[in-house]
Write a protein that holds these residues in place. Structure first.
Motif, mmCIF file in Angstrom:
data_model
loop_
_atom_site.group_PDB
_atom_site.id
_atom_site.type_symbol
_atom_site.label_atom_id
_atom_site.label_comp_id
_atom_site.label_asym_id
_atom_site.label_seq_id
_atom_site.Cartn_x
_atom_site.Cartn_y
_atom_site.Cartn_z
ATOM 1 N N SER A 151 -7.369 -49.952 -20.452
ATOM 2 C CA SER A 151 -6.162 -50.570 -19.929
ATOM 3 C C SER A 151 -6.491 -51.370 -18.671
ATOM 4 O O SER A 151 -7.392 -51.011 -17.922
ATOM 5 N N LEU A 152 -5.746 -52.442 -18.467
ATOM 6 C CA LEU A 152 -5.925 -53.305 -17.304
ATOM 7 C C LEU A 152 -4.662 -53.233 -16.452
ATOM 8 O O LEU A 152 -3.559 -53.485 -16.948
ATOM 9 N N ILE A 153 -4.834 -52.890 -15.174
ATOM 10 C CA ILE A 153 -3.705 -52.747 -14.267
ATOM 11 C C ILE A 153 -3.934 -53.641 -13.053
ATOM 12 O O ILE A 153 -4.977 -53.546 -12.391
ATOM 13 N N VAL A 154 -2.968 -54.499 -12.762
ATOM 14 C CA VAL A 154 -3.067 -55.435 -11.637
ATOM 15 C C VAL A 154 -1.825 -55.287 -10.769
ATOM 16 O O VAL A 154 -0.696 -55.350 -11.271
ATOM 17 N N GLY A 155 -2.037 -55.086 -9.474
ATOM 18 C CA GLY A 155 -0.918 -55.004 -8.539
ATOM 19 C C GLY A 155 -1.244 -55.753 -7.258
ATOM 20 O O GLY A 155 -2.232 -55.441 -6.592
ATOM 21 N N ILE A 156 -0.430 -56.748 -6.924
ATOM 22 C CA ILE A 156 -0.723 -57.595 -5.767
ATOM 23 C C ILE A 156 0.499 -57.709 -4.861
ATOM 24 O O ILE A 156 1.522 -58.264 -5.244
ATOM 25 N N SER A 157 0.370 -57.170 -3.661
ATOM 26 C CA SER A 157 1.366 -57.384 -2.612
ATOM 27 C C SER A 157 0.830 -58.343 -1.563
ATOM 28 O O SER A 157 1.568 -59.165 -1.020
ATOM 29 N N LEU A 214 -9.716 -59.087 -18.400
ATOM 30 C CA LEU A 214 -9.286 -59.414 -19.758
ATOM 31 C C LEU A 214 -10.488 -59.455 -20.704
ATOM 32 O O LEU A 214 -10.410 -58.964 -21.843
ATOM 33 N N ASP A 215 -11.601 -60.021 -20.238
ATOM 34 C CA ASP A 215 -12.823 -60.028 -21.049
ATOM 35 C C ASP A 215 -13.287 -58.599 -21.340
ATOM 36 O O ASP A 215 -13.706 -58.280 -22.462
ATOM 37 N N TRP A 216 -13.237 -57.734 -20.318
ATOM 38 C CA TRP A 216 -13.640 -56.336 -20.472
ATOM 39 C C TRP A 216 -12.799 -55.638 -21.536
ATOM 40 O O TRP A 216 -13.322 -54.906 -22.377
ATOM 41 N N LEU A 217 -11.490 -55.882 -21.500
ATOM 42 C CA LEU A 217 -10.622 -55.313 -22.522
ATOM 43 C C LEU A 217 -11.017 -55.796 -23.912
ATOM 44 O O LEU A 217 -11.151 -55.002 -24.851
ATOM 45 N N ALA A 218 -11.183 -57.110 -24.052
ATOM 46 C CA ALA A 218 -11.496 -57.693 -25.354
ATOM 47 C C ALA A 218 -12.820 -57.167 -25.910
ATOM 48 O O ALA A 218 -12.964 -56.968 -27.123
ATOM 49 N N GLU A 219 -13.781 -56.916 -25.034
ATOM 50 C CA GLU A 219 -15.097 -56.436 -25.476
ATOM 51 C C GLU A 219 -15.071 -54.971 -25.893
ATOM 52 O O GLU A 219 -15.915 -54.536 -26.686
ATOM 53 N N LYS A 223 -4.684 -47.658 -28.090
ATOM 54 C CA LYS A 223 -3.463 -48.011 -27.359
ATOM 55 C C LYS A 223 -3.895 -48.657 -26.050
ATOM 56 O O LYS A 223 -4.646 -48.061 -25.278
ATOM 57 N N VAL A 224 -3.436 -49.883 -25.817
ATOM 58 C CA VAL A 224 -3.883 -50.664 -24.666
ATOM 59 C C VAL A 224 -2.672 -51.042 -23.808
ATOM 60 O O VAL A 224 -1.696 -51.597 -24.307
ATOM 61 N N TYR A 225 -2.763 -50.732 -22.515
ATOM 62 C CA TYR A 225 -1.746 -51.161 -21.569
ATOM 63 C C TYR A 225 -2.293 -52.313 -20.725
ATOM 64 O O TYR A 225 -3.414 -52.232 -20.206
ATOM 65 N N VAL A 226 -1.492 -53.367 -20.592
ATOM 66 C CA VAL A 226 -1.773 -54.430 -19.630
ATOM 67 C C VAL A 226 -0.565 -54.493 -18.707
ATOM 68 O O VAL A 226 0.548 -54.799 -19.138
ATOM 69 N N TYR A 227 -0.800 -54.149 -17.441
ATOM 70 C CA TYR A 227 0.296 -54.031 -16.469
ATOM 71 C C TYR A 227 0.039 -55.013 -15.334
ATOM 72 O O TYR A 227 -1.034 -55.014 -14.726
ATOM 73 N N PHE A 228 1.039 -55.840 -15.038
ATOM 74 C CA PHE A 228 0.921 -56.799 -13.940
ATOM 75 C C PHE A 228 2.139 -56.689 -13.039
ATOM 76 O O PHE A 228 3.277 -56.861 -13.492
ATOM 77 N N ALA A 229 1.906 -56.426 -11.757
ATOM 78 C CA ALA A 229 2.963 -56.460 -10.755
ATOM 79 C C ALA A 229 2.550 -57.448 -9.674
ATOM 80 O O ALA A 229 1.521 -57.278 -9.022
#
Length: 218
Positions: A1-7, A59-64, A71-77
């Protein structure tokens, strides 16, 4: 899973709790209720880590590494915005180092995210994309840009589950009074997944239950 959070943004308006929302989501995935996902199966990027290049690397890491039936989560905040090119609006998710304009030079193209996620679903992975991305009308695209971001996100992405923090005429809200400082969508999403959204009392939470719960609360 890829999780991104940017404040903490380098050039555009900063946010307050987006990174915290993302960290809490990662903690949920690693918990027993969230499935006990091992750290090795999570790529998380917070604030200055979440650069344009690092998000694409994620994203490349997920695809590879994705396999059928995963089950794959992609979360962007964080921020989302739109720029028009020859009267054709292009949607972007803004990385930590995205510029204030000319996003094609340093923001993450929504079309690229869509292609990555759709490709994973086409090989048989179950992909859940969660976007908490329209938090401000003060970016270069203005209020119209925020509405256009949601319009882009609502487009069909193949067999992909999408959960979006707001509709086209809405903004995603943050509050210091919720959970010690959280985004409302993220807070109630986790509360729902942790059990509050369950209606049928069968020990499971389906998407209809979760969607109804979050919509009612937010």
């Amino acid at each position: 899973s890829l999780i991104v959070g940017i404040s903490d943004y380098q050039f555009v308006e900063s946010l307050r709790f987006a990174d915290r929302d993302a960290r809490v989501f990662e903690e949920f995935l690693r918990s027993q209720k969230g499935g006990g996902l091992p750290v090795s199966n999570i790529r998380s990027l917070y604030n200055s880590e979440a650069t344009h290049d690092k998000i694409y690397e994620g994203l490349d890491w997920l695809a590879e590494n994705v396999e059928p039936e995963d089950k794959v989560y992609v979360y962007f905040a964080g921020h989302g915005d739109v720029e028009s090119m020859f009267n054709k609006p292009k949607g972007y998710l803004l990385s930590h180092d995205s510029p204030t304009s000319a996003y094609r030079a340093g923001a993450v193209r929504m079309s690229d995210v869509s292609e990555f996620i759709t490709a994973m679903s086409e090989i048989g992975a179950q992909v859940i994309f969660i976007a908490d991305a329209c938090k401000s009308g003060n970016l270069s695209g203005g209020k119209e840009g925020a509405a256009a971001v949601i319009n882009h996100l609502e487009q069909p992405w193949g067999d992909v589950v999408k959960m979006l923090s707001c509709g086209q005429d809405e903004f995603s809200l943050e509050s210091p009074d919720i959970g010690g400082g959280r985004g409302l969508f993220s807070y109630y999403l986790i509360e729902g997944l942790s059990g509050d959204a369950e209606v049928q009392k069968d020990g499971k939470i389906n998407l209809y239950e979760l969607g109804s719960y979050v919509k009612q609360k937010v």
